[in-house]
Design an enzyme around this catalytic site. Structure first.
Site, PDB file in Angstrom:
ATOM      1  N   ASN A  26      -6.382  -0.957  12.922  1.00  0.00           N
ATOM      2  CA  ASN A  26      -5.753  -0.699  14.215  1.00  0.00           C
ATOM      3  C   ASN A  26      -6.842  -0.677  15.284  1.00  0.00           C
ATOM      4  O   ASN A  26      -8.031  -0.645  14.955  1.00  0.00           O
ATOM      5  CB  ASN A  26      -4.896   0.568  14.204  1.00  0.00           C
ATOM      6  CG  ASN A  26      -5.707   1.792  13.882  1.00  0.00           C
ATOM      7  OD1 ASN A  26      -6.709   2.065  14.557  1.00  0.00           O
ATOM      8  ND2 ASN A  26      -5.317   2.522  12.870  1.00  0.00           N
ATOM      9  N   ASP A  36      -5.331  -0.606   5.321  1.00  0.00           N
ATOM     10  CA  ASP A  36      -6.488   0.014   5.989  1.00  0.00           C
ATOM     11  C   ASP A  36      -6.927   1.273   5.224  1.00  0.00           C
ATOM     12  O   ASP A  36      -8.117   1.446   4.893  1.00  0.00           O
ATOM     13  CB  ASP A  36      -6.066   0.364   7.428  1.00  0.00           C
ATOM     14  CG  ASP A  36      -7.234   0.640   8.358  1.00  0.00           C
ATOM     15  OD1 ASP A  36      -8.384   0.616   7.902  1.00  0.00           O
ATOM     16  OD2 ASP A  36      -6.977   0.895   9.547  1.00  0.00           O
TER      17      ASP A  36
HETATM   18  P1  ADP Z   1       0.010  -3.578   9.628  1.00  0.00           P
HETATM   19  O1  ADP Z   1      -0.164  -2.312  10.408  1.00  0.00           O
HETATM   20  O2  ADP Z   1      -0.889  -4.709  10.117  1.00  0.00           O
HETATM   21  O3  ADP Z   1       1.437  -3.974   9.472  1.00  0.00           O
HETATM   22  P2  ADP Z   1      -0.070  -2.519   6.887  1.00  0.00           P
HETATM   23  O4  ADP Z   1      -1.282  -2.034   6.158  1.00  0.00           O
HETATM   24  O5  ADP Z   1       0.999  -1.537   7.188  1.00  0.00           O
HETATM   25  O6  ADP Z   1      -0.646  -3.217   8.210  1.00  0.00           O
HETATM   26  O7  ADP Z   1       0.571  -3.721   6.100  1.00  0.00           O
HETATM   27  C1  ADP Z   1       0.017  -5.017   6.051  1.00  0.00           C
HETATM   28  C2  ADP Z   1       0.295  -5.624   4.697  1.00  0.00           C
HETATM   29  O8  ADP Z   1      -0.635  -5.107   3.739  1.00  0.00           O
HETATM   30  C3  ADP Z   1       1.681  -5.312   4.139  1.00  0.00           C
HETATM   31  O9  ADP Z   1       2.264  -6.530   3.703  1.00  0.00           O
HETATM   32  C4  ADP Z   1       1.403  -4.389   2.956  1.00  0.00           C
HETATM   33  O10 ADP Z   1       2.329  -4.600   1.915  1.00  0.00           O
HETATM   34  C5  ADP Z   1       0.030  -4.855   2.536  1.00  0.00           C
HETATM   35  N1  ADP Z   1      -0.785  -3.915   1.742  1.00  0.00           N
HETATM   36  C6  ADP Z   1      -0.723  -2.560   1.658  1.00  0.00           C
HETATM   37  N2  ADP Z   1      -1.663  -2.098   0.827  1.00  0.00           N
HETATM   38  C7  ADP Z   1      -2.346  -3.175   0.346  1.00  0.00           C
HETATM   39  C8  ADP Z   1      -3.433  -3.373  -0.576  1.00  0.00           C
HETATM   40  N3  ADP Z   1      -4.031  -2.357  -1.192  1.00  0.00           N
HETATM   41  N4  ADP Z   1      -3.847  -4.651  -0.818  1.00  0.00           N
HETATM   42  C9  ADP Z   1      -3.264  -5.697  -0.206  1.00  0.00           C
HETATM   43  N5  ADP Z   1      -2.251  -5.578   0.668  1.00  0.00           N
HETATM   44  C10 ADP Z   1      -1.797  -4.343   0.943  1.00  0.00           C
END
Ligand code: ADP
Length: 179
Positions: A26, A36
């Site tokens: 973010n 993140d």
């Molecule tokens: P944003 O705020 O950009 O939407 P998020 O972290 O909420 O970011 O989600 C972005 C993508 O990352 C989603 O598709 C989620 O399923 C995926 N995600 C969450 N944890 C992991 C992980 N450990 N490795 C890979 N992808 C992940």
């Protein structure tokens, strides 16, 4: 011309052994939930310390320290990846706030930053498709299109991986990549 074919993996991006994993950060650069949070947990507190420092240096940037569409590189610390490229996806409003341009910019700037740092392999999560609410089908199509276009400018890249954490994204990318 770069002939790299994007790969597809399902799972946790923090386990990948690549030169850089991309973080859907973010704009504070100070960590959050989702991918993140997972990256910061796996990389350890040294990553947050470097992010705090980078945020301080970038505190005057409008919409910053890292505005949507921009990207910043740090070390990878306890990750297998040597670097983390933090990029900030747009929040989806769906009323024409330039979300596609900003999302395309995340993929493009991350790749150009990797090339500039002479990295050879990179892995992307599905930026903006979690809490930020970007429709997964549109995000996936834009990610694949943007990456294919930008690879023409990154001759040093030998490996590019899309990492999908959820089934819907995995299915979408499998279809788009013809796998
Ligand atoms: P944003 O705020 O950009 O939407 P998020 O972290 O909420 O970011 O989600 C972005 C993508 O990352 C989603 O598709 C989620 O399923 C995926 N995600 C969450 N944890 C992991 C992980 N450990 N490795 C890979 N992808 C992940």
């Amino acid at each position: 011309m770069n002939m790299v074919k994007p790969e597809l993996l399902r799972g946790d991006i923090t386990s990948l052994e690549v030169d850089a994993i991309v973080n859907a950060a973010n704009s504070s650069l100070l960590g959050g939930g989702g991918v993140d949070g997972a990256i910061h947990r796996a990389a350890g507190p040294e990553l947050l310390a470097e992010c705090v420092k980078a945020a301080g240096e970038r505190r005057h940037i409008p919409g910053g320290p890292c505005p949507a569409g921009d990207a910043v590189i740090t070390g990878g610390y306890r990750l297998k990846a040597k670097y983390v490229i933090h990029t900030v996806g747009p929040v989806w409003y769906g009323v024409g706030r330039g979300e596609p341009e900003l999302l395309a910019s995340c993929y493009r700037k991350s790749l150009l930053l990797a090339e500039k740092n002479k990295l050879r392999s990179i892995a992307f999560p599905n930026i903006s498709t979690g809490v930020y609410g970007y429709p997964k089908d549109r995000a996936a199509a834009l990610a694949v299109e943007t990456v294919k276009k930008t690879l023409e400018e990154t001759p040093g890249l030998e490996r590019l991986v899309f990492v999908c954490f959820d089934d819907e994204n995995f299915r979408l990318y499998r279809e788009l990549l013809g796998l």
